[in-house]
Enzyme design. Sequence first.
Site, PDB file in Angstrom:
ATOM      1  N   ASN A   7       5.067  11.428  -1.182  1.00  0.00           N
ATOM      2  CA  ASN A   7       5.071  11.323  -2.636  1.00  0.00           C
ATOM      3  C   ASN A   7       5.817  12.544  -3.179  1.00  0.00           C
ATOM      4  OD1 ASN A   7       4.471  11.255  -5.330  1.00  0.00           O
ATOM      5  ND2 ASN A   7       2.243  11.145  -5.081  1.00  0.00           N
ATOM      6  N   ARG A  90       5.920   6.636  -2.206  1.00  0.00           N
ATOM      7  CA  ARG A  90       5.418   6.270  -3.524  1.00  0.00           C
ATOM      8  C   ARG A  90       6.603   6.388  -4.493  1.00  0.00           C
ATOM      9  NH1 ARG A  90       3.154   9.801  -8.174  1.00  0.00           N
ATOM     10  NH2 ARG A  90       2.201   8.198  -9.461  1.00  0.00           N
ATOM     11  N   HIS A 179      -0.311   3.757 -12.255  1.00  0.00           N
ATOM     12  CA  HIS A 179      -1.498   3.804 -11.378  1.00  0.00           C
ATOM     13  C   HIS A 179      -1.764   2.450 -10.728  1.00  0.00           C
ATOM     14  CE1 HIS A 179      -3.323   7.163 -14.144  1.00  0.00           C
ATOM     15  NE2 HIS A 179      -2.711   7.715 -13.116  1.00  0.00           N
ATOM     16  N   ARG A 240      -2.600  14.680 -22.329  1.00  0.00           N
ATOM     17  CA  ARG A 240      -1.850  13.640 -23.041  1.00  0.00           C
ATOM     18  C   ARG A 240      -2.741  12.984 -24.094  1.00  0.00           C
ATOM     19  NH1 ARG A 240      -0.247  10.544 -17.843  1.00  0.00           N
ATOM     20  NH2 ARG A 240       0.835  12.202 -16.740  1.00  0.00           N
ATOM     21  N   GLU A 385      -4.683   5.855  -2.706  1.00  0.00           N
ATOM     22  CA  GLU A 385      -3.333   5.308  -2.873  1.00  0.00           C
ATOM     23  C   GLU A 385      -2.508   5.432  -1.580  1.00  0.00           C
ATOM     24  OE1 GLU A 385      -3.754   7.566  -6.610  1.00  0.00           O
ATOM     25  OE2 GLU A 385      -2.018   6.400  -7.245  1.00  0.00           O
TER      26      GLU A 385
END
Length: 407
Positions: A7, A90, A179, A240, A385
């Site tokens: 990743n 990823r 996600h 965020r 993941e």
Amino acid sequence: MRVLVINCGSSSIKYQLLDMKDERPLAKGLLERIGIAGSKLTHKKDDMKLTFERDIADHTEGLSWIISILTSKEDGVIKDVSEIQAVGHRVVHGGELFASSVLIDDRVIKEIEANSFLAPLHNPPNIEGILAAKKILPETPQVGVFDTAFHQSMEEKAYLYAIPRKYYKQYKVRRYGFHGTSHRYVAARTAQIMGKPLKDLKIITVHIGNGASIAAVKFGRSIDTSMGFTPLEGLVMGTRSGDLDPAIVLFLQEQESLSIREVNNLLNKESGMLGLTEGKFSDMRDIEERAIQGDNLCKVAHDVYEYRIAKYIGAYVAAMNGVDAITFTAGVGENSPHLRENVVNKYLGYLGITLDNEKNSKRGQEVFISTPESRTAVLVVPTNEELVIARDTREIVEKGIRELSMF
Ligand code: ADP
């Protein structure tokens, strides 16, 4: 089969080498500060954690270093690089081009590049990682697993924004969601734990970490999700904002004479829990500790955070015309009994849920936190993941197929 999962961020490579015989990670780690003085590699195998420092100029040099450690006599877990039989990457943005994981070839690299305008911070480093792996392991098959792919099953009514339609045609402005690998894993695991087929269940997956999103997974397909064109929309996150009236952006831009970059920074890096606590805390542990002690700023920030989650759960119950299970995952979802208790006890009584307080006190493990009598099940499922990326990679390579059929 041994699969290396990678990743890549703009200055980092996160990796995990898995033995797919028992799906066990042999080693994992993180290389940070690529292209910045003092690059640092943290490498974990078994219970050992090792750190190394050395200046690394780019992703190719970084990946070579990682592989040399994986194969080293003292700290390695394999004897030779040929023991890595496949690489799984990823990739953040697959746009509308990728609705499932794919075997990477030159055409796929071009298509990921073509999607870079949608994720200018994320796709370019993902491509760097792919090119680096191709250089170092030219004979090894590589697979791309996209964060957006699982949500490609959304219908137009869920993914279109009510702005002039030409912008969808011209710039592909629409909801993509992110996600996806996590929502897919957690929904599938929820069905397994419940002992029911995924295709019979309506599941709401609540992925709340630093980034946070929620998805409505109806009969195995994502029909809606809270992140949108970018990962900024939806839930309140560490830094965020999540949802807001778009006119606020224009208002603040005018009042404070902000540039596009400054507004972008404000909404992505200075908002969310950090903004609500006057720039003090973005880490949920800090906020919860103070909220429980009575700090009003932290308590109100926590109220906003959990209220937003509850509103989305309500919206997705409506979108699916019911719900069988709600599953919490990621850093906050897996580790915060306080958050789960507040969301369930304050807002979800109408779903016939009673919390099992003893089970809810557990952290980081698969558990039903609702009582068996509850009409709707509530679970915690730690996300994984890397495992999904490794499984997709193995399946594509072993079957010799170009892409996985996800639905
Ligand atoms: P990322 O989106 O970076 O992958 P993670 O899924 O690792 O994030 O989640 C990080 C978040 O999880 C942080 O806000 C952290 O405070 C929170 N977290 C971790 N452990 C706990 C805990 N015990 N209680 C509450 N929050 C926690």
